[in-house]
Design a protein around this motif. Sequence first.
Motif, PDB file in Angstrom:
ATOM      1  N   ASP A 168      -9.884  23.973  -8.924  1.00  0.00           N
ATOM      2  CA  ASP A 168      -8.494  23.831  -9.305  1.00  0.00           C
ATOM      3  C   ASP A 168      -8.070  25.235  -9.719  1.00  0.00           C
ATOM      4  O   ASP A 168      -8.716  25.865 -10.564  1.00  0.00           O
ATOM      5  CB  ASP A 168      -8.443  22.850 -10.492  1.00  0.00           C
ATOM      6  N   HIS A 209      -4.751  27.138 -10.600  1.00  0.00           N
ATOM      7  CA  HIS A 209      -3.313  27.019 -10.835  1.00  0.00           C
ATOM      8  C   HIS A 209      -2.680  28.325 -11.300  1.00  0.00           C
ATOM      9  O   HIS A 209      -3.242  29.018 -12.158  1.00  0.00           O
ATOM     10  CB  HIS A 209      -3.039  25.980 -11.930  1.00  0.00           C
ATOM     11  N   SER A 261       2.196  20.883 -13.064  1.00  0.00           N
ATOM     12  CA  SER A 261       1.441  19.783 -13.679  1.00  0.00           C
ATOM     13  C   SER A 261       1.184  20.003 -15.169  1.00  0.00           C
ATOM     14  O   SER A 261       0.621  19.138 -15.832  1.00  0.00           O
ATOM     15  CB  SER A 261       0.100  19.589 -12.954  1.00  0.00           C
ATOM     16  N   HIS A 296      -4.524  24.137 -17.691  1.00  0.00           N
ATOM     17  CA  HIS A 296      -5.948  24.157 -17.329  1.00  0.00           C
ATOM     18  C   HIS A 296      -6.140  24.945 -16.034  1.00  0.00           C
ATOM     19  O   HIS A 296      -5.234  25.022 -15.194  1.00  0.00           O
ATOM     20  CB  HIS A 296      -6.482  22.729 -17.146  1.00  0.00           C
TER      21      HIS A 296
END
Length: 201
Positions: free
Chosen positions: A65, A67, A73, A84
């Motif tokens: 992930d 980001h 999100s 995160h």
Amino acid sequence: MTSTYSGYEKINLSEGDALVIVDLQNDFLPGGSLPVPGGEQVMPALNGYIERFARRGLPIFATRDWHPKNHSSFIEQGGPWPEHCVIGTKGAEFPAALHLPASVQIISAGTEVERDGYSAFETPVCKQQIDSVGARRLFVGGLATDYCVLNTVRDALALNYQVFLLTDAVRAINVQPQDGQKAIDEMIQKGAKLITLSMIP
Ligand code: VGL
Ligand code: ZN
């Protein structure tokens, strides 16, 4: 459910098999910003799968992930999650306790501000990388069962890969208590097979 292989059944790994480790990153582990309950418990099993694939020279993929800081999100942007796996942070790194080989192929997802990126296949490079090694059977474990694992497995099945879900190497966030179980039921219903490390010699 009947698609769980029985305990004494063995899986012979061979050409065309690939390990796909989903989002095993510091932020999803204890001490991280979005810890998945029991997430650290998947590490021994995952290291076992890594050893078995590496020993046979079979490809190992690790999705992450990944980001941008202003990802949609995040709660700060009106999304559901605490910040995160921001690109370049410690939380986005793979933990040292995960024994990834130097040959690991990394697939980044969730890099676009407006898209969740729960499935690694949202980035076209994912399919390209997997196809370039000729993989047809994907052995999928990691975090979290009810988000990135589920969505990656869904897309993999829709793309006609055979999927083995590594049940000893996944954990759920369970925003609702049954989310993880529901995700597993859906993956089974769509054709995933459930296996554990002991089934791979
Ligand atoms: C994930 C929530 C938010 C996952 C990623 O990797 O499952 N979950 N972003
Ligand atoms: Zn995310």
